[in-house]
Design a protein around this motif. Structure first.
Motif, short mmCIF file in Angstrom:
data_model
loop_
_atom_site.label_atom_id
_atom_site.label_comp_id
_atom_site.label_asym_id
_atom_site.label_seq_id
_atom_site.Cartn_x
_atom_site.Cartn_y
_atom_site.Cartn_z
N ARG A 1 0.81 -1.21 0.00
CA ARG A 1 0.00 0.00 0.00
C ARG A 1 0.85 1.26 0.00
O ARG A 1 0.58 2.21 -0.75
CB ARG A 1 -0.95 -0.02 1.19
CG ARG A 1 -2.01 -1.12 1.07
CD ARG A 1 -2.78 -1.31 2.34
NE ARG A 1 -3.60 -2.53 2.25
CZ ARG A 1 -4.18 -3.11 3.29
NH1 ARG A 1 -4.04 -2.59 4.50
NH2 ARG A 1 -4.89 -4.20 3.12
N GLU A 2 1.85 1.29 0.85
CA GLU A 2 2.74 2.46 0.86
C GLU A 2 3.42 2.62 -0.49
O GLU A 2 3.53 3.73 -1.01
CB GLU A 2 3.79 2.31 1.97
CG GLU A 2 4.74 3.50 2.04
CD GLU A 2 5.88 3.29 3.03
OE1 GLU A 2 6.76 4.16 3.10
OE2 GLU A 2 5.90 2.24 3.72
N GLY A 3 3.85 1.49 -1.06
CA GLY A 3 4.50 1.53 -2.37
C GLY A 3 3.58 2.05 -3.45
O GLY A 3 4.00 2.79 -4.35
N ILE B 1 1.05 4.14 -3.08
CA ILE B 1 0.86 5.58 -2.90
C ILE B 1 2.05 6.34 -3.49
O ILE B 1 1.89 7.32 -4.24
CB ILE B 1 0.69 5.93 -1.41
CG1 ILE B 1 -0.61 5.31 -0.88
CG2 ILE B 1 0.66 7.44 -1.21
CD1 ILE B 1 -0.77 5.42 0.62
N ILE B 2 3.25 5.88 -3.16
CA ILE B 2 4.46 6.51 -3.72
C ILE B 2 4.48 6.33 -5.23
O ILE B 2 4.85 7.24 -5.98
CB ILE B 2 5.73 5.92 -3.08
CG1 ILE B 2 5.75 6.21 -1.58
CG2 ILE B 2 6.98 6.47 -3.75
CD1 ILE B 2 6.89 5.53 -0.84
N ALA B 3 4.05 5.14 -5.70
CA ALA B 3 4.05 4.86 -7.13
C ALA B 3 3.14 5.81 -7.88
O ALA B 3 3.46 6.25 -8.99
CB ALA B 3 3.63 3.42 -7.38
N SER B 4 1.99 6.14 -7.30
CA SER B 4 1.06 7.07 -7.96
C SER B 4 1.73 8.41 -8.21
O SER B 4 1.57 9.01 -9.28
CB SER B 4 -0.18 7.25 -7.09
OG SER B 4 -0.84 6.02 -6.87
N PHE B 5 2.48 8.86 -7.21
CA PHE B 5 3.22 10.12 -7.37
C PHE B 5 4.28 9.98 -8.46
O PHE B 5 4.43 10.86 -9.32
CB PHE B 5 3.87 10.50 -6.03
CG PHE B 5 4.86 11.63 -6.15
CD1 PHE B 5 4.44 12.94 -6.29
CD2 PHE B 5 6.22 11.37 -6.12
CE1 PHE B 5 5.35 13.98 -6.39
CE2 PHE B 5 7.15 12.40 -6.22
CZ PHE B 5 6.70 13.71 -6.35
N LEU B 6 5.02 8.87 -8.43
CA LEU B 6 6.10 8.67 -9.42
C LEU B 6 5.54 8.58 -10.83
O LEU B 6 6.16 9.09 -11.78
CB LEU B 6 6.89 7.41 -9.09
CG LEU B 6 7.75 7.43 -7.82
CD1 LEU B 6 8.47 6.10 -7.65
CD2 LEU B 6 8.75 8.58 -7.86
N ALA C 1 9.02 -0.83 -0.02
CA ALA C 1 7.94 0.02 -0.55
C ALA C 1 8.44 0.89 -1.70
O ALA C 1 7.77 1.02 -2.73
CB ALA C 1 7.37 0.89 0.56
N THR C 2 9.62 1.49 -1.53
CA THR C 2 10.16 2.35 -2.58
C THR C 2 10.53 1.53 -3.81
O THR C 2 10.29 1.96 -4.95
CB THR C 2 11.39 3.11 -2.07
OG1 THR C 2 11.07 3.77 -0.85
CG2 THR C 2 11.85 4.15 -3.08
N ASP C 3 11.12 0.37 -3.58
CA ASP C 3 11.47 -0.52 -4.69
C ASP C 3 10.22 -0.91 -5.47
O ASP C 3 10.20 -0.88 -6.70
CB ASP C 3 12.19 -1.76 -4.16
CG ASP C 3 12.72 -2.64 -5.28
OD1 ASP C 3 13.29 -2.11 -6.24
OD2 ASP C 3 12.55 -3.87 -5.19
N ALA C 4 9.15 -1.28 -4.73
CA ALA C 4 7.88 -1.64 -5.39
C ALA C 4 7.31 -0.47 -6.15
O ALA C 4 6.76 -0.63 -7.26
CB ALA C 4 6.88 -2.13 -4.35
N ALA C 5 7.43 0.74 -5.58
CA ALA C 5 6.90 1.94 -6.25
C ALA C 5 7.59 2.19 -7.58
O ALA C 5 6.95 2.52 -8.58
CB ALA C 5 7.05 3.15 -5.33
N ILE C 6 8.90 2.01 -7.62
CA ILE C 6 9.65 2.20 -8.87
C ILE C 6 9.21 1.16 -9.90
O ILE C 6 9.00 1.48 -11.08
CB ILE C 6 11.16 2.11 -8.61
CG1 ILE C 6 11.62 3.28 -7.74
CG2 ILE C 6 11.93 2.12 -9.94
CD1 ILE C 6 13.08 3.21 -7.33
N ILE C 7 9.04 -0.09 -9.46
CA ILE C 7 8.62 -1.15 -10.38
C ILE C 7 7.23 -0.85 -10.95
O ILE C 7 6.99 -1.02 -12.15
CB ILE C 7 8.63 -2.51 -9.66
CG1 ILE C 7 10.07 -2.91 -9.32
CG2 ILE C 7 7.98 -3.59 -10.53
CD1 ILE C 7 10.19 -4.15 -8.47
N VAL C 8 6.31 -0.39 -10.08
CA VAL C 8 4.97 -0.04 -10.57
C VAL C 8 5.04 1.09 -11.59
O VAL C 8 4.38 1.06 -12.63
CB VAL C 8 4.06 0.36 -9.39
CG1 VAL C 8 2.73 0.92 -9.90
CG2 VAL C 8 3.80 -0.83 -8.49
#
Length: 452
Positions: free
Chosen positions: A352-354, A356-361, A414-421
């Protein structure tokens, strides 16, 4: 862009693995990859979407996210999870004790085929590009490339640090991942749309090539920062000088020796004279680029640009098509196969945290490149939106940033998942968006429509 993996990493890694079973595993994997690429490509073509999107989706279906037919150990998976290895155990008497070694070796072979695919694709794109046109649009491409690196990097790093309160180094790593551009994906979509030789297409290709160079430098800087806590200026200077010297030197020297290559081909009496000579030249420049810590695809692209100025251009273009048809789909299917869609599941609390960060990225990733397209000045006839959209897909390049960041320990899950998304979304939305922004197709050559 991932670097080459040796087929036989150590003497002990394959000493008990039967070469026959390794070959069987490679053949089965290629059957699955080709089948997925054709089914996916045909389906997308019939509903008006670029075929490359179908190849990516086909890869997702047979990869880690679904059927697990084509998976790779670098994703943390083992041979026990591969359906192809299980099939070999059932039908070819593969011993469980050797299964992991066969799996590792088959994965390495397919990874090399994938790398060859993108090298051949960029060689083909170079052949279809006009060096004079690229030089003419060079200033515009340079501005787009620099803006396409600076804007998303600054917005991403600042936003993660200020709004999400991430530590500085993870913020910088995520911001760096936003700078990437997958030239392979964009180039293929442009070719399918008949826009490769348009002014917009040439600006996009030129900017994407420069993006690759800048991306290598950015990656080296952030990797050094994560490892040592300080930036090694000498490494940055080396990369900048070597990149510029290689591209300029390769083109200048190549233009001097290309008449000799043509004369040599004219004296040959055997089959494949033009094709093999062209591939030798492309692989030589790709090798040189690789060993001086640049991207092999830059060497292949430069080789294509050089040979495109010779009298053998059209003949070589026609002969490279079947080779590209054999290797290029492997690259795109493998990109899809390595894409883990499980990081998109909001039911998993750690995702979930990832997300949210992914949406921004994702927002920054799209806006940053679109803004870069609008930095082109004094050329009202250029479709600036199309240029910006063409720079959006991150593809395998973005995954390299995520992989390096995760391996360095600088990124949280979370950050790693966000980048992948972010990489997944930008890779999959770019092809249909490109088709949308190029509303008026330009006349296309037979070769461009066949790029695969």
């Amino acid at each position: 862009m991932a670097w080459f993996y040796p087929v036989f990493a150590t003497a002990t890694s394959t000493e008990t693995a039967s070469p026959t079973l390794i070959l069987a595993g490679v053949l089965l994997t290629l059957i699955v990859i080709y089948f997925a690429s054709k089914v996916g490509g045909e389906l997308c073509s019939r509903i008006g979407l670029p075929a490359v999107l179908g190849e990516l989706v086909g890869g997702v279906v047979i990869g880690v996210s679904a059927l697990k037919l084509v998976i790779f150990p670098e994703g943390g998976l083992s041979g026990d999870e591969s359906l192809i290895i299980q099939f070999l155990e059932t039908t070819a008497n593969l011993e469980p004790s050797s299964a992991e070694k066969v799996f590792d070796t088959v994965s390495e072979v397919i990874s090399i085929f994938s790398e060859l695919g993108v090298i051949i694709l960029l060689f083909e794109i170079g052949l279809e590009s006009d060096l004079k046109e690229l030089i003419r649009v060079g200033p515009s491409a340079s501005v787009v490339a620099v803006a396409g690196v600076v804007v998303p990097f600054a917005l991403g790093t600042f936003g993660l640090d200020y709004f999400f309160h991430l530590p500085l180094i993870p913020s910088i790593f995520a911001g760096a991942a936003l700078t990437a551009t997958s030239i392979g994906i964009t180039a293929k979509v442009l070719a399918e749309l008949g826009q490769l030789s348009s002014k917009e297409g040439q600006i996009i290709i030129g900017a994407a090539v420069l993006d690759d160079i800048l991306g290598i430098i950015v990656l080296a800087v952030v990797a050094s920062l994560a490892k040592t806590g300080e930036i090694q200026i000498s490494q940055i200077v080396y990369l900048i000088i070597s990149a510029g010297a290689f591209l300029i030197g390769a083109i200048l020297i190549g233009r001097l020796i290309s008449p000799w290559l043509v004369g040599l081909v004219n004296q040959m009496k055997t089959r494949g004279d033009i094709l093999i000579t062209g591939l030798i030249f492309a692989f030589t420049l790709a090798y040189i680029a690789n060993v001086i810590q640049l991207e092999a695809i830059l060497g292949a692209f430069a080789a294509g640009l050089i040979l495109a100025e010779t009298e053998k251009r059209k003949e070589l273009e026609e002969q490279i098509i079947p080779v590209a048809d054999m290797f290029v789909p492997i690259f795109f299917v493998c990109v899809g196969a390595k894409t883990d869609l499980s990081v998109l599941n909001p039911a998993v609390p750690s995702n979930r945290e990832g997300l949210i960060i992914a949406s921004f990225l994702i927002v920054v990733a799209i806006i940053g490149k679109v803004v870069a397209g609008f930095t082109i000045w004094a050329q009202p006839e250029v479709n600036r939106l199309a240029v910006g959209v063409g720079m959006i897909p991150r593809g395998e390049v973005g995954l390299v940033f995520a992989g390096v960041g995760a391996a360095s320990g600088a990124l949280s899950p979370a950050t790693d998942a966000a980048i992948i998304v972010m990489v997944i979304v930008t890779t999959f939305v770019a092809p249909p968006l490109l088709k949308l922004v190029f509303k008026e197709p330009v006349p296309t050559t037979e070769t461009e429509t066949k790029v695969n």
